[in-house]
Design a protein around this motif. Structure first.
Motif, PDB file in Angstrom:
ATOM      1  N   ASP A  57      -5.972  -5.837 -40.877  1.00 11.33           N
ATOM      2  CA  ASP A  57      -5.044  -5.416 -42.143  1.00 11.33           C
ATOM      3  C   ASP A  57      -5.123  -4.000 -42.368  1.00 11.33           C
ATOM      4  OD1 ASP A  57      -4.565  -8.351 -42.933  1.00 11.33           O
ATOM      5  OD2 ASP A  57      -6.695  -8.505 -43.083  1.00 11.33           O
ATOM      6  N   ALA A  58      -6.502  -3.394 -42.243  1.00 12.40           N
ATOM      7  CA  ALA A  58      -6.673  -1.880 -42.590  1.00 12.40           C
ATOM      8  C   ALA A  58      -7.216  -1.328 -41.273  1.00 12.40           C
ATOM      9  CB  ALA A  58      -7.438  -1.866 -43.781  1.00 12.40           C
ATOM     10  N   LEU A  59      -7.210   0.098 -41.430  1.00 12.98           N
ATOM     11  CA  LEU A  59      -7.509   1.123 -40.373  1.00 12.98           C
ATOM     12  C   LEU A  59      -8.071   2.100 -40.918  1.00 12.98           C
ATOM     13  CD1 LEU A  59      -7.841   2.028 -37.271  1.00 12.98           C
ATOM     14  CD2 LEU A  59      -5.564   3.070 -37.776  1.00 12.98           C
ATOM     15  N   ILE A  60      -9.250   2.459 -40.625  1.00 11.85           N
ATOM     16  CA  ILE A  60     -10.051   3.613 -41.284  1.00 11.85           C
ATOM     17  C   ILE A  60     -10.560   4.442 -39.893  1.00 11.85           C
ATOM     18  CG2 ILE A  60     -12.140   4.567 -42.266  1.00 11.85           C
ATOM     19  CD1 ILE A  60     -12.413   1.820 -43.810  1.00 11.85           C
ATOM     20  N   ILE A  61     -10.031   5.725 -39.975  1.00 11.18           N
ATOM     21  CA  ILE A  61     -10.117   6.815 -38.796  1.00 11.18           C
ATOM     22  C   ILE A  61     -11.239   7.738 -39.348  1.00 11.18           C
ATOM     23  CG2 ILE A  61      -8.990   8.097 -37.227  1.00 11.18           C
ATOM     24  CD1 ILE A  61      -6.469   6.824 -37.546  1.00 11.18           C
ATOM     25  N   LEU A  62     -12.326   7.640 -38.779  1.00 16.05           N
ATOM     26  CA  LEU A  62     -13.562   8.588 -39.125  1.00 16.05           C
ATOM     27  C   LEU A  62     -13.283  10.093 -38.704  1.00 16.05           C
ATOM     28  CD1 LEU A  62     -16.411   6.181 -38.344  1.00 16.05           C
ATOM     29  CD2 LEU A  62     -15.346   6.814 -40.688  1.00 16.05           C
ATOM     30  N   GLY A  63     -11.865  10.449 -38.743  1.00 15.69           N
ATOM     31  CA  GLY A  63     -11.848  11.923 -38.590  1.00 15.69           C
ATOM     32  C   GLY A  63     -11.304  12.333 -37.521  1.00 15.69           C
ATOM     33  N   ASP A  64     -10.871  13.451 -37.051  1.00 19.92           N
ATOM     34  CA  ASP A  64     -10.205  14.046 -35.851  1.00 19.92           C
ATOM     35  C   ASP A  64      -9.487  13.173 -35.407  1.00 19.92           C
ATOM     36  OD1 ASP A  64     -11.907  16.323 -36.474  1.00 19.92           O
ATOM     37  OD2 ASP A  64     -13.114  16.072 -34.538  1.00 19.92           O
ATOM     38  N   VAL A  65      -8.106  12.929 -36.063  1.00 25.86           N
ATOM     39  CA  VAL A  65      -7.196  12.098 -35.698  1.00 25.86           C
ATOM     40  C   VAL A  65      -6.450  13.071 -34.311  1.00 25.86           C
ATOM     41  CG1 VAL A  65      -4.851  11.266 -36.226  1.00 25.86           C
ATOM     42  CG2 VAL A  65      -6.710  10.995 -37.828  1.00 25.86           C
ATOM     43  N   LYS A  66      -6.482  14.368 -34.534  1.00 29.79           N
ATOM     44  CA  LYS A  66      -5.862  15.196 -33.581  1.00 29.79           C
ATOM     45  C   LYS A  66      -6.931  16.101 -32.840  1.00 29.79           C
ATOM     46  CE  LYS A  66      -4.215  18.421 -36.962  1.00 29.79           C
ATOM     47  NZ  LYS A  66      -4.336  19.584 -36.613  1.00 29.79           N
ATOM     48  N   GLU A  67      -6.509  16.778 -31.811  1.00 29.88           N
ATOM     49  CA  GLU A  67      -7.520  17.548 -31.238  1.00 29.88           C
ATOM     50  C   GLU A  67      -6.954  19.175 -31.468  1.00 29.88           C
ATOM     51  OE1 GLU A  67      -9.754  19.353 -27.778  1.00 29.88           O
ATOM     52  OE2 GLU A  67     -10.094  17.387 -29.019  1.00 29.88           O
ATOM     53  N   PRO A  68      -5.662  19.469 -31.249  1.00 33.51           N
ATOM     54  CA  PRO A  68      -5.502  20.966 -31.646  1.00 33.51           C
ATOM     55  C   PRO A  68      -5.707  21.316 -32.942  1.00 33.51           C
ATOM     56  CG  PRO A  68      -3.798  19.864 -30.047  1.00 33.51           C
ATOM     57  CD  PRO A  68      -4.805  18.837 -30.634  1.00 33.51           C
ATOM     58  N   LEU A  69      -6.217  22.310 -33.234  1.00 34.09           N
ATOM     59  CA  LEU A  69      -6.388  22.797 -34.857  1.00 34.09           C
ATOM     60  C   LEU A  69      -5.304  22.720 -35.388  1.00 34.09           C
ATOM     61  CD1 LEU A  69      -9.491  25.283 -34.271  1.00 34.09           C
ATOM     62  CD2 LEU A  69      -9.611  22.548 -34.699  1.00 34.09           C
ATOM     63  N   GLY A  70      -4.109  23.356 -34.749  1.00 37.22           N
ATOM     64  CA  GLY A  70      -2.959  23.642 -35.207  1.00 37.22           C
ATOM     65  C   GLY A  70      -2.103  22.277 -35.254  1.00 37.22           C
ATOM     66  N   LEU A  71      -0.560  22.628 -35.540  1.00 35.80           N
ATOM     67  CA  LEU A  71       0.320  21.386 -35.603  1.00 35.80           C
ATOM     68  C   LEU A  71       1.688  21.947 -34.983  1.00 35.80           C
ATOM     69  CD1 LEU A  71       0.320  18.477 -36.645  1.00 35.80           C
ATOM     70  CD2 LEU A  71       1.467  19.496 -38.708  1.00 35.80           C
ATOM     71  N   SER A  72       1.619  22.013 -33.575  1.00 36.54           N
ATOM     72  CA  SER A  72       2.806  22.234 -32.723  1.00 36.54           C
ATOM     73  C   SER A  72       4.110  21.173 -32.768  1.00 36.54           C
ATOM     74  CB  SER A  72       2.354  22.385 -31.434  1.00 36.54           C
ATOM     75  OG  SER A  72       2.126  21.198 -30.847  1.00 36.54           O
ATOM     76  N   PHE A  73       5.034  21.279 -32.569  1.00 33.23           N
ATOM     77  CA  PHE A  73       6.292  20.543 -32.510  1.00 33.23           C
ATOM     78  C   PHE A  73       5.819  19.474 -31.702  1.00 33.23           C
ATOM     79  CE2 PHE A  73      10.171  19.077 -30.669  1.00 33.23           C
ATOM     80  CZ  PHE A  73      10.720  18.498 -31.786  1.00 33.23           C
ATOM     81  N   ARG A  74       5.494  19.594 -30.368  1.00 33.36           N
ATOM     82  CA  ARG A  74       4.883  18.400 -29.626  1.00 33.36           C
ATOM     83  C   ARG A  74       4.033  17.652 -30.193  1.00 33.36           C
ATOM     84  NH1 ARG A  74       2.670  18.895 -23.325  1.00 33.36           N
ATOM     85  NH2 ARG A  74       2.542  16.526 -22.836  1.00 33.36           N
ATOM     86  N   LEU A  75       2.725  18.236 -30.950  1.00 35.98           N
ATOM     87  CA  LEU A  75       1.747  17.363 -31.096  1.00 35.98           C
ATOM     88  C   LEU A  75       2.213  16.447 -32.391  1.00 35.98           C
ATOM     89  CD1 LEU A  75      -1.409  16.552 -31.705  1.00 35.98           C
ATOM     90  CD2 LEU A  75      -1.629  18.682 -33.059  1.00 35.98           C
ATOM     91  N   LYS A  76       3.028  17.137 -33.305  1.00 31.84           N
ATOM     92  CA  LYS A  76       3.839  16.433 -34.479  1.00 31.84           C
ATOM     93  C   LYS A  76       4.407  15.378 -34.054  1.00 31.84           C
ATOM     94  CE  LYS A  76       5.163  18.891 -37.784  1.00 31.84           C
ATOM     95  NZ  LYS A  76       5.952  19.886 -38.984  1.00 31.84           N
ATOM     96  N   GLU A  77       5.082  15.500 -32.803  1.00 33.64           N
ATOM     97  CA  GLU A  77       6.056  14.254 -32.270  1.00 33.64           C
ATOM     98  C   GLU A  77       5.117  13.314 -31.887  1.00 33.64           C
ATOM     99  OE1 GLU A  77       8.078  15.852 -28.915  1.00 33.64           O
ATOM    100  OE2 GLU A  77       9.991  15.306 -29.930  1.00 33.64           O
ATOM    101  N   MET A  78       3.780  13.489 -31.350  1.00 31.43           N
ATOM    102  CA  MET A  78       2.786  12.676 -30.837  1.00 31.43           C
ATOM    103  C   MET A  78       2.244  11.721 -32.107  1.00 31.43           C
ATOM    104  SD  MET A  78       0.902  14.973 -27.877  1.00 31.43           S
ATOM    105  CE  MET A  78      -0.124  13.610 -27.043  1.00 31.43           C
ATOM    106  N   LEU A  79       1.877  12.654 -33.111  1.00 30.29           N
ATOM    107  CA  LEU A  79       1.374  11.854 -34.303  1.00 30.29           C
ATOM    108  C   LEU A  79       2.358  10.871 -35.094  1.00 30.29           C
ATOM    109  CD1 LEU A  79      -0.583  15.004 -35.622  1.00 30.29           C
ATOM    110  CD2 LEU A  79      -1.558  12.848 -34.819  1.00 30.29           C
ATOM    111  N   LEU A  80       3.553  11.225 -35.050  1.00 26.22           N
ATOM    112  CA  LEU A  80       4.679  10.524 -35.550  1.00 26.22           C
ATOM    113  C   LEU A  80       5.034   9.342 -34.774  1.00 26.22           C
ATOM    114  CD1 LEU A  80       7.196  13.520 -36.535  1.00 26.22           C
ATOM    115  CD2 LEU A  80       6.041  12.042 -38.163  1.00 26.22           C
ATOM    116  N   ARG A  81       4.903   9.368 -33.480  1.00 27.38           N
ATOM    117  CA  ARG A  81       4.965   8.073 -32.585  1.00 27.38           C
ATOM    118  C   ARG A  81       3.784   7.275 -33.057  1.00 27.38           C
ATOM    119  NH1 ARG A  81       6.535  11.054 -28.454  1.00 27.38           N
ATOM    120  NH2 ARG A  81       4.527  11.322 -27.599  1.00 27.38           N
ATOM    121  N   PHE A  82       2.493   7.742 -32.938  1.00 26.00           N
ATOM    122  CA  PHE A  82       1.355   7.043 -33.485  1.00 26.00           C
ATOM    123  C   PHE A  82       1.382   6.213 -34.810  1.00 26.00           C
ATOM    124  CE2 PHE A  82      -2.741   6.912 -35.461  1.00 26.00           C
ATOM    125  CZ  PHE A  82      -3.446   5.915 -34.403  1.00 26.00           C
TER     126      PHE A  82
END
Length: 215
Positions: A57-82
């Motif tokens: 019913d719920a998901l808790i993510i204990l941080g570091d959802v992403k690896e790169p410190l920035g937010l490139s276009f490709r990374l944003k695409e990956m996160l949006l898909r997730f």
């Protein structure tokens, strides 16, 4: 063997006031971008499928959802898909040191909340890279340390991910099967409020108790 067996063994499923709550740490989505990999692993898509099929019913993510410190276009695409695949799951992210600008993505999803830490049913959830918040709790769950331990048998050494307990603190391994983890004796030093720990208890993801390890 189930294709989700790694995810299942590296996560926890808790009963909380939010319902069946899945707990994971340090997915590091986009790790391919930081590590020079030219292949597309599809990790974030596989992880999202596991979460949906877990029936949580719920998901808790204990941080570091992403690896790169920035937010490139490709990374944003990956996160949006997730996150797009998880629109029916309530998600709480306890922000990690790699999660700068994560709100630019999570802000598009009303089911996703980003917090510094979460106190729920007497349990504290946080990433573990900052000082401990001054609140009372019975048990705490965190990531950041990526705990792993080297097992030796018959002259063969192999490094395995472990869950590490220090008193009321349980440190989860990274849920990402492509990331090996740190030796727990070094990894635990990355957590400011656990640096002075004298011993830890280790558990294999399958639940086997390995014993106490002096630091």
């Amino acid at each position: 063997m189930s294709p989700f067996s790694d995810f299942e063994s590296l996560s926890l499923l808790l009963d909380t006031s939010l319902g069946r709550t899945l707990l994971i740490a340090d997915p590091h989505i986009g790790f391919e971008l930081s590590r020079g990999l030219r292949i597309k692993t599809g990790f974030e898509e596989s992880l999202a499928r596991f979460i949906v099929e877990s029936g949580a019913d719920a998901l808790i993510i204990l941080g570091d959802v992403k690896e790169p410190l920035g937010l490139s276009f490709r990374l944003k695409e990956m996160l949006l898909r997730f996150f797009s695949a998880l629109k029916d799951v309530r998600i709480i992210v306890t922000k990690g040191n790699h999660d700068g600008r994560i709100e630019e993505v999570t802000g598009k999803f009303p089911n996703v909340e980003v917090r510094e830490h979460l106190l729920l049913d007497g349990k504290l959830f946080l990433h573990g890279h900052t000082r401990l918040p001054k609140i009372e709790f019975e048990e705490a769950f965190l990531g950041h340390a990526h705990p792993a331990y080297t097992l030796e048998s018959g002259g063969v050494a192999r490094k395995v991910k472990v869950f590490a307990r220090v008193n009321e603190f349980l440190v989860l391994p990274t849920v990402n099967p492509y990331i090996e983890g740190f030796d727990v004796r070094e990894g635990i030093k990355l957590v400011p409020f656990l640096r002075k720990a004298r011993e830890i208890e280790l558990f294999l993801p399958e639940g086997l108790y390995l014993g106490r390890l002096e630091l």
